[in-house]
Design an enzyme around this catalytic site. Structure first.
Site, PDB file in Angstrom:
ATOM      1  N   GLU A  68     114.677  63.912   4.347  1.00 63.55           N
ATOM      2  CA  GLU A  68     116.047  63.585   4.792  1.00 63.55           C
ATOM      3  C   GLU A  68     116.151  62.733   6.112  1.00 63.55           C
ATOM      4  O   GLU A  68     115.635  63.103   6.989  1.00 63.55           O
ATOM      5  CB  GLU A  68     116.753  64.978   4.844  1.00 63.55           C
ATOM      6  CG  GLU A  68     118.155  64.781   5.320  1.00 63.55           C
ATOM      7  CD  GLU A  68     118.961  63.675   4.560  1.00 63.55           C
ATOM      8  OE1 GLU A  68     119.089  64.045   3.369  1.00 63.55           O
ATOM      9  OE2 GLU A  68     119.510  62.830   4.925  1.00 63.55           O
ATOM     10  N   ASP A  95     112.819  58.408   6.964  1.00 64.91           N
ATOM     11  CA  ASP A  95     113.325  57.532   6.006  1.00 64.91           C
ATOM     12  C   ASP A  95     112.299  57.529   4.744  1.00 64.91           C
ATOM     13  O   ASP A  95     111.087  57.358   5.027  1.00 64.91           O
ATOM     14  CB  ASP A  95     113.586  56.115   6.381  1.00 64.91           C
ATOM     15  CG  ASP A  95     114.588  55.362   5.514  1.00 64.91           C
ATOM     16  OD1 ASP A  95     115.512  54.969   5.871  1.00 64.91           O
ATOM     17  OD2 ASP A  95     114.207  54.990   4.353  1.00 64.91           O
ATOM     18  N   ASP A 117     122.043  57.947  -3.039  1.00 67.64           N
ATOM     19  CA  ASP A 117     123.295  56.849  -3.113  1.00 67.64           C
ATOM     20  C   ASP A 117     123.065  55.670  -3.797  1.00 67.64           C
ATOM     21  O   ASP A 117     122.060  55.068  -3.991  1.00 67.64           O
ATOM     22  CB  ASP A 117     123.342  56.288  -1.375  1.00 67.64           C
ATOM     23  CG  ASP A 117     123.468  57.605  -0.603  1.00 67.64           C
ATOM     24  OD1 ASP A 117     124.119  58.606  -0.741  1.00 67.64           O
ATOM     25  OD2 ASP A 117     122.714  57.700   0.620  1.00 67.64           O
ATOM     26  N   LYS A 121     127.192  47.644  -4.577  1.00 68.48           N
ATOM     27  CA  LYS A 121     127.146  46.469  -4.307  1.00 68.48           C
ATOM     28  C   LYS A 121     125.732  45.720  -4.774  1.00 68.48           C
ATOM     29  O   LYS A 121     124.635  46.291  -4.146  1.00 68.48           O
ATOM     30  CB  LYS A 121     127.615  46.049  -2.807  1.00 68.48           C
ATOM     31  CG  LYS A 121     129.082  46.306  -2.783  1.00 68.48           C
ATOM     32  CD  LYS A 121     129.400  45.845  -1.424  1.00 68.48           C
ATOM     33  CE  LYS A 121     130.926  46.130  -1.029  1.00 68.48           C
ATOM     34  NZ  LYS A 121     131.192  46.610   0.175  1.00 68.48           N
ATOM     35  N   ASP A 153     125.462  61.429 -11.150  1.00 63.94           N
ATOM     36  CA  ASP A 153     126.741  61.382 -11.717  1.00 63.94           C
ATOM     37  C   ASP A 153     127.046  59.938 -12.089  1.00 63.94           C
ATOM     38  O   ASP A 153     127.780  59.702 -12.865  1.00 63.94           O
ATOM     39  CB  ASP A 153     127.673  61.760 -10.574  1.00 63.94           C
ATOM     40  CG  ASP A 153     127.698  61.016  -9.395  1.00 63.94           C
ATOM     41  OD1 ASP A 153     126.782  60.738  -8.824  1.00 63.94           O
ATOM     42  OD2 ASP A 153     128.976  60.162  -9.165  1.00 63.94           O
ATOM     43  N   THR A 191     122.095  70.939  -7.448  1.00 66.00           N
ATOM     44  CA  THR A 191     122.164  70.497  -6.024  1.00 66.00           C
ATOM     45  C   THR A 191     123.864  70.779  -5.634  1.00 66.00           C
ATOM     46  O   THR A 191     124.637  70.861  -6.471  1.00 66.00           O
ATOM     47  CB  THR A 191     121.699  69.199  -5.877  1.00 66.00           C
ATOM     48  OG1 THR A 191     122.505  68.197  -6.446  1.00 66.00           O
ATOM     49  CG2 THR A 191     120.528  68.913  -6.800  1.00 66.00           C
ATOM     50  N   GLU A 192     124.020  70.303  -4.286  1.00 71.36           N
ATOM     51  CA  GLU A 192     125.336  70.325  -3.831  1.00 71.36           C
ATOM     52  C   GLU A 192     126.265  69.359  -4.429  1.00 71.36           C
ATOM     53  O   GLU A 192     127.316  69.688  -5.142  1.00 71.36           O
ATOM     54  CB  GLU A 192     125.182  70.059  -2.394  1.00 71.36           C
ATOM     55  CG  GLU A 192     125.483  71.168  -1.486  1.00 71.36           C
ATOM     56  CD  GLU A 192     124.055  71.821  -1.081  1.00 71.36           C
ATOM     57  OE1 GLU A 192     122.920  70.879  -1.129  1.00 71.36           O
ATOM     58  OE2 GLU A 192     124.055  72.552  -0.293  1.00 71.36           O
TER      59      GLU A 192
HETATM   60  C1  SAM Z   1     124.544  61.497  -1.942  1.00 70.63           C
HETATM   61  S1  SAM Z   1     123.396  62.768  -1.032  1.00 70.63           S
HETATM   62  C2  SAM Z   1     122.739  63.799  -1.929  1.00 70.63           C
HETATM   63  C3  SAM Z   1     122.076  64.937  -1.325  1.00 70.63           C
HETATM   64  C4  SAM Z   1     121.615  66.148  -2.404  1.00 70.63           C
HETATM   65  N1  SAM Z   1     120.168  65.425  -2.990  1.00 70.63           N
HETATM   66  C5  SAM Z   1     122.304  66.571  -3.385  1.00 70.63           C
HETATM   67  O1  SAM Z   1     122.000  66.188  -4.704  1.00 70.63           O
HETATM   68  O2  SAM Z   1     123.145  67.327  -3.375  1.00 70.63           O
HETATM   69  C6  SAM Z   1     121.918  61.667  -0.626  1.00 70.63           C
HETATM   70  C7  SAM Z   1     121.255  62.058   0.663  1.00 70.63           C
HETATM   71  O3  SAM Z   1     120.238  61.313   0.762  1.00 70.63           O
HETATM   72  C8  SAM Z   1     119.819  60.823   2.069  1.00 70.63           C
HETATM   73  N2  SAM Z   1     119.099  59.301   1.963  1.00 70.63           N
HETATM   74  C9  SAM Z   1     119.795  58.476   1.508  1.00 70.63           C
HETATM   75  N3  SAM Z   1     118.841  57.449   1.669  1.00 70.63           N
HETATM   76  C10 SAM Z   1     117.818  57.966   2.247  1.00 70.63           C
HETATM   77  C11 SAM Z   1     116.637  57.274   2.816  1.00 70.63           C
HETATM   78  N4  SAM Z   1     116.053  56.076   2.568  1.00 70.63           N
HETATM   79  N5  SAM Z   1     115.662  58.300   3.429  1.00 70.63           N
HETATM   80  C12 SAM Z   1     115.769  59.618   3.491  1.00 70.63           C
HETATM   81  N6  SAM Z   1     117.060  59.938   3.285  1.00 70.63           N
HETATM   82  C13 SAM Z   1     118.056  59.280   2.614  1.00 70.63           C
HETATM   83  C14 SAM Z   1     121.179  60.833   2.657  1.00 70.63           C
HETATM   84  O4  SAM Z   1     121.082  61.132   3.830  1.00 70.63           O
HETATM   85  C15 SAM Z   1     121.926  62.024   1.895  1.00 70.63           C
HETATM   86  O5  SAM Z   1     121.708  63.195   2.738  1.00 70.63           O
END
Ligand code: SAM
Length: 213
Positions: A68, A95, A117, A121, A153, A191-192
Protein backbone atom coordinates in the site's frame (compact mmCIF):
# COMPACT_ATOMS: atom_id res chain seq x y z
CA UNK A 1 -10.84 6.99 -0.73
CA UNK A 2 -11.36 10.13 1.45
CA UNK A 3 -8.37 10.76 3.63
CA UNK A 4 -7.64 12.79 6.71
CA UNK A 5 -3.90 13.54 6.63
CA UNK A 6 -2.18 12.49 9.84
CA UNK A 7 1.11 14.28 10.49
CA UNK A 8 2.67 11.36 12.37
CA UNK A 9 1.50 8.62 9.99
CA UNK A 10 4.77 8.44 8.04
CA UNK A 11 6.82 7.95 11.18
CA UNK A 12 4.36 5.45 12.68
CA UNK A 13 4.42 3.38 9.47
CA UNK A 14 8.20 3.54 9.15
CA UNK A 15 8.70 2.33 12.73
CA UNK A 16 6.06 -0.38 12.72
CA UNK A 17 7.59 -3.86 13.07
CA UNK A 18 5.31 -5.35 10.40
CA UNK A 19 6.50 -2.86 7.77
CA UNK A 20 9.57 -3.95 5.84
CA UNK A 21 11.35 -0.65 5.19
CA UNK A 22 14.15 -1.96 2.96
CA UNK A 23 12.38 -4.62 0.88
CA UNK A 24 15.30 -4.86 -1.56
CA UNK A 25 17.23 -6.59 1.25
CA UNK A 26 14.59 -9.35 1.35
CA UNK A 27 14.49 -9.70 -2.45
CA UNK A 28 14.91 -13.39 -3.30
CA UNK A 29 14.86 -14.41 0.38
CA UNK A 30 11.48 -13.51 1.81
CA UNK A 31 11.30 -16.98 3.27
CA UNK A 32 14.03 -16.13 5.76
CA UNK A 33 11.98 -13.19 7.03
CA UNK A 34 8.97 -15.45 7.61
CA UNK A 35 11.17 -18.31 8.83
CA UNK A 36 9.53 -20.97 6.63
CA UNK A 37 9.11 -22.13 3.04
CA UNK A 38 5.37 -21.42 2.81
CA UNK A 39 3.84 -19.88 -0.32
CA UNK A 40 4.19 -16.12 -0.76
CA UNK A 41 0.93 -14.26 -1.50
CA UNK A 42 0.67 -10.51 -2.13
CA UNK A 43 -2.30 -8.17 -1.96
CA UNK A 44 -1.55 -5.08 -4.07
CA UNK A 45 -3.35 -1.91 -2.99
CA UNK A 46 -4.34 -3.43 0.29
CA UNK A 47 -6.27 -0.46 1.66
CA UNK A 48 -7.44 -0.71 5.27
CA UNK A 49 -6.50 -4.38 5.50
CA UNK A 50 -9.76 -6.19 6.23
CA UNK A 51 -8.99 -9.06 3.84
CA UNK A 52 -5.44 -9.66 5.09
CA UNK A 53 -6.26 -9.45 8.78
CA UNK A 54 -8.77 -12.26 8.24
CA UNK A 55 -6.99 -14.57 5.79
CA UNK A 56 -3.77 -14.51 7.82
CA UNK A 57 -5.70 -16.24 10.60
CA UNK A 58 -7.38 -18.89 8.45
CA UNK A 59 -4.25 -19.68 6.39
CA UNK A 60 -1.31 -19.76 8.81
CA UNK A 61 0.70 -21.78 6.24
CA UNK A 62 0.74 -18.81 3.81
CA UNK A 63 3.20 -15.91 4.03
CA UNK A 64 1.16 -12.77 3.34
CA UNK A 65 2.38 -9.35 2.24
CA UNK A 66 0.20 -6.27 1.77
CA UNK A 67 1.43 -3.49 -0.53
CA UNK A 68 0.00 0.00 0.00
CA UNK A 69 1.37 3.42 -0.93
CA UNK A 70 -0.77 5.70 1.28
CA UNK A 71 0.54 5.82 4.82
CA UNK A 72 -2.72 6.87 6.54
CA UNK A 73 -4.48 3.88 4.98
CA UNK A 74 -1.63 1.52 5.73
CA UNK A 75 -1.71 2.59 9.36
CA UNK A 76 -5.27 1.31 9.61
CA UNK A 77 -4.26 -2.01 8.02
CA UNK A 78 -1.43 -2.27 10.55
CA UNK A 79 -3.81 -1.78 13.46
CA UNK A 80 -6.06 -4.55 12.16
CA UNK A 81 -3.06 -6.82 11.57
CA UNK A 82 -1.92 -6.32 15.16
CA UNK A 83 -5.39 -7.17 16.45
CA UNK A 84 -5.29 -10.38 14.41
CA UNK A 85 -1.99 -11.33 16.12
CA UNK A 86 -0.79 -13.08 12.94
CA UNK A 87 2.93 -13.81 12.56
CA UNK A 88 2.51 -14.49 8.84
CA UNK A 89 1.65 -10.94 7.74
CA UNK A 90 3.95 -8.11 6.69
CA UNK A 91 3.49 -4.90 4.73
CA UNK A 92 5.36 -2.85 2.18
CA UNK A 93 4.83 0.90 2.13
CA UNK A 94 5.49 1.44 -1.55
CA UNK A 95 4.05 1.82 -5.01
CA UNK A 96 3.29 -1.29 -7.06
CA UNK A 97 5.58 0.22 -9.72
CA UNK A 98 8.49 -0.85 -7.49
CA UNK A 99 7.43 -4.49 -7.27
CA UNK A 100 10.52 -5.88 -8.99
CA UNK A 101 12.79 -4.04 -6.54
CA UNK A 102 11.19 -6.01 -3.72
CA UNK A 103 10.72 -9.44 -5.30
CA UNK A 104 13.04 -11.61 -7.36
CA UNK A 105 11.98 -13.39 -10.52
CA UNK A 106 9.63 -16.31 -9.82
CA UNK A 107 9.47 -15.63 -6.10
CA UNK A 108 5.74 -14.99 -5.67
CA UNK A 109 3.00 -17.64 -5.71
CA UNK A 110 -0.08 -15.47 -5.94
CA UNK A 111 -1.17 -11.86 -6.43
CA UNK A 112 -4.51 -10.47 -5.24
CA UNK A 113 -5.93 -7.30 -6.83
CA UNK A 114 -8.96 -6.16 -4.86
CA UNK A 115 -11.02 -3.20 -6.04
CA UNK A 116 -8.06 -1.55 -7.69
CA UNK A 117 -8.67 2.08 -8.67
CA UNK A 118 -10.34 1.78 -12.11
CA UNK A 119 -8.91 5.02 -13.59
CA UNK A 120 -11.85 5.35 -16.04
CA UNK A 121 -10.30 8.04 -18.28
CA UNK A 122 -8.50 6.58 -21.28
CA UNK A 123 -5.51 8.88 -20.78
CA UNK A 124 -5.04 7.33 -17.30
CA UNK A 125 -5.19 3.71 -18.51
CA UNK A 126 -1.49 3.18 -17.74
CA UNK A 127 -2.25 3.68 -14.04
CA UNK A 128 -4.63 0.71 -13.92
CA UNK A 129 -3.01 -2.15 -12.01
CA UNK A 130 -3.97 -4.50 -14.84
CA UNK A 131 -2.36 -2.40 -17.58
CA UNK A 132 -0.01 -4.49 -19.74
CA UNK A 133 3.07 -2.87 -18.13
CA UNK A 134 1.94 -4.09 -14.69
CA UNK A 135 1.01 -7.52 -16.04
CA UNK A 136 4.58 -7.87 -17.36
CA UNK A 137 5.95 -7.00 -13.89
CA UNK A 138 3.65 -9.59 -12.30
CA UNK A 139 4.79 -12.15 -14.89
CA UNK A 140 8.37 -11.59 -13.78
CA UNK A 141 7.82 -12.03 -10.05
CA UNK A 142 5.23 -14.83 -10.25
CA UNK A 143 6.36 -18.44 -10.24
CA UNK A 144 5.37 -20.68 -13.16
CA UNK A 145 1.81 -21.70 -12.35
CA UNK A 146 1.43 -18.58 -10.17
CA UNK A 147 -1.94 -16.84 -10.16
CA UNK A 148 -3.66 -13.48 -10.14
CA UNK A 149 -7.01 -13.19 -8.38
CA UNK A 150 -9.02 -10.07 -9.00
CA UNK A 151 -12.26 -8.66 -7.61
CA UNK A 152 -13.94 -5.43 -8.62
CA UNK A 153 -17.31 -3.71 -8.68
CA UNK A 154 -16.37 -1.90 -11.89
CA UNK A 155 -17.49 -3.61 -15.09
CA UNK A 156 -15.41 -1.55 -17.58
CA UNK A 157 -12.31 -2.19 -15.43
CA UNK A 158 -13.17 -5.90 -15.32
CA UNK A 159 -13.55 -6.04 -19.13
CA UNK A 160 -10.29 -4.14 -19.57
CA UNK A 161 -8.52 -6.52 -17.18
CA UNK A 162 -9.86 -9.68 -18.85
CA UNK A 163 -8.69 -8.45 -22.24
CA UNK A 164 -5.29 -7.27 -20.98
CA UNK A 165 -4.65 -10.56 -19.18
CA UNK A 166 -5.53 -12.61 -22.25
CA UNK A 167 -3.39 -10.41 -24.48
CA UNK A 168 -0.48 -10.84 -22.07
CA UNK A 169 -0.85 -14.62 -22.32
CA UNK A 170 -2.42 -15.31 -18.91
CA UNK A 171 -4.98 -18.13 -18.87
CA UNK A 172 -8.36 -17.26 -17.36
CA UNK A 173 -9.30 -20.16 -15.09
CA UNK A 174 -12.41 -18.71 -13.43
CA UNK A 175 -14.53 -15.68 -14.11
CA UNK A 176 -17.93 -14.39 -13.02
CA UNK A 177 -19.81 -11.09 -13.00
CA UNK A 178 -21.65 -11.96 -9.78
CA UNK A 179 -19.24 -13.62 -7.38
CA UNK A 180 -21.60 -13.83 -4.41
CA UNK A 181 -24.16 -15.80 -6.45
CA UNK A 182 -21.63 -18.02 -8.19
CA UNK A 183 -19.95 -21.36 -7.45
CA UNK A 184 -16.82 -19.37 -6.45
CA UNK A 185 -18.55 -17.70 -3.49
CA UNK A 186 -17.65 -20.45 -1.05
CA UNK A 187 -14.75 -19.44 1.16
CA UNK A 188 -14.69 -15.91 -0.27
CA UNK A 189 -13.16 -13.43 2.18
CA UNK A 190 -14.53 -9.93 1.74
CA UNK A 191 -12.60 -6.66 1.61
CA UNK A 192 -13.70 -3.22 2.87
CA UNK A 193 -14.74 -2.09 -0.61
CA UNK A 194 -16.51 -5.37 -1.28
CA UNK A 195 -18.64 -4.90 1.85
CA UNK A 196 -19.46 -1.34 0.80
CA UNK A 197 -20.53 -2.21 -2.75
CA UNK A 198 -22.40 -5.33 -1.70
CA UNK A 199 -24.44 -3.30 0.80
CA UNK A 200 -25.50 -1.11 -2.16
CA UNK A 201 -26.56 -4.17 -4.16
CA UNK A 202 -23.69 -3.86 -6.66
CA UNK A 203 -22.50 -7.26 -7.98
CA UNK A 204 -18.88 -8.23 -7.51
CA UNK A 205 -16.86 -9.28 -10.55
CA UNK A 206 -14.19 -11.90 -10.02
CA UNK A 207 -11.52 -13.69 -12.03
CA UNK A 208 -8.65 -16.07 -11.48
CA UNK A 209 -5.84 -16.16 -14.04
CA UNK A 210 -2.67 -18.24 -14.40
CA UNK A 211 0.68 -16.80 -15.40
CA UNK A 212 1.81 -17.78 -18.89
CA UNK A 213 4.36 -20.67 -18.81
C1 SAM B 1 -10.06 1.37 -3.94
S1 SAM B 1 -8.92 0.97 -2.70
C2 SAM B 1 -9.25 -0.75 -2.37
C3 SAM B 1 -8.73 -1.19 -1.03
C4 SAM B 1 -8.89 -2.67 -0.68
N1 SAM B 1 -8.13 -3.52 -1.58
C5 SAM B 1 -10.33 -3.09 -0.65
O1 SAM B 1 -10.73 -3.90 -1.51
O2 SAM B 1 -11.06 -2.68 0.24
C6 SAM B 1 -7.40 0.89 -3.63
C7 SAM B 1 -6.16 0.97 -2.76
O3 SAM B 1 -5.03 0.73 -3.57
C8 SAM B 1 -4.01 1.67 -3.26
N2 SAM B 1 -3.19 1.82 -4.48
C9 SAM B 1 -3.65 2.24 -5.69
N3 SAM B 1 -2.65 2.26 -6.59
C10 SAM B 1 -1.54 1.83 -5.94
C11 SAM B 1 -0.20 1.63 -6.34
N4 SAM B 1 0.22 1.88 -7.59
N5 SAM B 1 0.70 1.18 -5.41
C12 SAM B 1 0.29 0.92 -4.13
N6 SAM B 1 -0.99 1.10 -3.69
C13 SAM B 1 -1.89 1.55 -4.59
C14 SAM B 1 -4.75 2.92 -2.86
O4 SAM B 1 -3.96 3.78 -2.06
C15 SAM B 1 -5.95 2.34 -2.10
O5 SAM B 1 -5.68 2.18 -0.74
Amino acid sequence: MRLRRKPHAKEAVRNHPRVVTEPERCRGKWHSLFGNDGPLYLELGTGKGRFLSRVCQTTPEVNWIGVERVEEVLLQALRKADESECDNLHFLWMDVHQLDEAFAEREVDRIYLHFSDPWPKKRHAKRRLTHSAFLERYKQVLKPGGEIRLKTDNEPFFDFSLEALEEAGYRILESTRDLHHSPYAEGNVTTEYEEKFTAKGIPIHYLRARRPD
